[in-house]
Design a protein around this motif. Structure first.
Motif, short mmCIF file in Angstrom:
data_model
loop_
_atom_site.label_atom_id
_atom_site.label_comp_id
_atom_site.label_asym_id
_atom_site.label_seq_id
_atom_site.Cartn_x
_atom_site.Cartn_y
_atom_site.Cartn_z
N ASP A 54 0.86 -1.18 0.00
CA ASP A 54 0.00 0.00 0.00
C ASP A 54 0.90 1.23 0.00
O ASP A 54 1.65 1.46 0.94
N GLU B 98 -4.21 13.49 -1.97
CA GLU B 98 -4.22 12.44 -2.98
C GLU B 98 -5.09 12.89 -4.15
O GLU B 98 -6.09 13.58 -3.95
N ARG C 191 -6.72 11.69 -8.19
CA ARG C 191 -6.91 10.69 -9.24
C ARG C 191 -7.23 11.34 -10.58
O ARG C 191 -6.68 10.96 -11.61
N ARG D 211 -5.01 16.27 -10.18
CA ARG D 211 -3.56 16.10 -10.25
C ARG D 211 -2.86 17.40 -10.68
O ARG D 211 -1.75 17.68 -10.24
N ILE E 88 0.34 12.35 -3.17
CA ILE E 88 0.14 11.00 -3.71
C ILE E 88 -0.70 11.09 -4.98
O ILE E 88 -1.87 11.48 -4.94
N HIS F 27 -2.46 9.18 -8.02
CA HIS F 27 -2.96 7.91 -8.54
C HIS F 27 -3.08 8.08 -10.05
O HIS F 27 -3.89 8.88 -10.53
N ALA G 163 -2.85 -1.01 -11.76
CA ALA G 163 -3.03 0.25 -11.04
C ALA G 163 -1.66 0.84 -10.70
O ALA G 163 -0.78 0.14 -10.20
N SER H 232 0.51 4.21 -8.92
CA SER H 232 0.49 5.41 -8.07
C SER H 232 1.93 5.81 -7.77
O SER H 232 2.84 4.98 -7.81
N TYR I 241 4.20 2.74 -6.95
CA TYR I 241 3.39 1.53 -6.73
C TYR I 241 2.86 1.01 -8.06
O TYR I 241 2.39 1.78 -8.90
N SER J 161 0.38 -2.36 -9.20
CA SER J 161 -0.38 -3.49 -8.68
C SER J 161 0.06 -4.82 -9.29
O SER J 161 -0.11 -5.88 -8.68
#
Length: 255
Positions: free
Chosen positions: A45, A63, A65, A70, A90, A92, A99, A101, A117, A119
């Protein structure tokens, strides 16, 4: 390039000796290997990884998205950075088949950090395939591919700090039974390797014995085909974050 699966098939055809095919005399020095054993599953995470590292007084850019959010967060990061303030943000990001990030941090002493990150880097959206990678950055600069994003400008490779599937390592043993060839889909240091049971098996072009002084960390793809790493920087490619060198053997005590 011969795949690890065709390698295993060819080696099995001739089966009897781990050395696989025509190789150096048995007295010749060879490298060593540790094979992966028990698997551990983690929920990587990026928020849980990055937020504890933010300074207490850091500007929290939040954060984001959507593209618009952004854009606003990029402005927050650039303003805090220009003012010399610590911050955390952060992003995304839109991914093609997984996914994605990134967390961008500036510490109170001016160090810039990126946490990335994914996924599933293989694009399969498989469970427990996620990872988080950490890198020290010289600065954060505009991403030429997207006005809403920033990227890490760095001369360092960084390190993986979380793997969705992480393995323990077995004991150190001789690599006399392995033949290996570089895997061009990864960075230098990753190899396709195979073991056989017949020293009379035909020679496989490009596959060579493990040289003396080399320590491989290997994960089985099938009973006789392996993905292996020759450097600690690439051990995460086989699901290993622990120390690759075996612990020293304690001297035996007296009677």
């Amino acid at each position: 390039m011969t795949s690890r699966f065709s390698l295993a098939a060819i080696l099995v055809l001739g089966a009897t000796g781990c050395a696989g095919v025509q190789q150096a005399p048995s007295a010749a020095p060879v490298g060593t290997v540790r094979f992966t054993t028990q698997a551990h599953f983690n929920d990587c995470d990026i928020v849980a990884t990055a937020r504890p590292l933010a300074d207490a007084q850091a500007v929290d850019c939040g954060e984001a998205r959507s593209y618009e959010d952004r854009l606003k967060m990029r402005a927050c990061v650039e303003a805090a950075d220009a003012a010399g303030k610590p911050f955390i943000a952060i992003f995304h990001l839109p991914g093609i088949d997984s996914a994605i990030s990134q967390a961008l941090l500036r510490s109170a002493n001016g160090e810039h950090l990126q946490f990335w990150y994914d996924s599933d880097p293989s694009g399969g959206n498989g469970r427990f395939q996620s990872r988080v990678h950490r890198r020290v950055c010289e600065r954060f600069v505009p991403d030429p591919d997207s006005e809403a994003n920033l990227r890490c400008e760095s001369q360092t490779v960084g390190a993986t700090v979380c793997l969705g599937t992480e393995y323990d390592l077995g004991p150190l043993q001789s690599a006399a039974g392995l033949l290996c060839m570089p895997d061009e889909t990864y960075a230098p240091g990753v190899f396709d390797c195979g073991s056989g049971e017949d020293s009379r098996s035909p020679v496989l072009p490009g596959y060579k014995p493990v040289p003396a002084g080399t320590l491989l960390v290997c994960k089985a793809d099938s009973p006789r085909a392996f993905t292996c790493s020759s450097t600690s920087e690439m051990d995460d490619a086989v699901g290993v974050l622990s120390e690759r060198e075996p612990p020293p053997v304690a001297p035996k005590g007296g009677p």
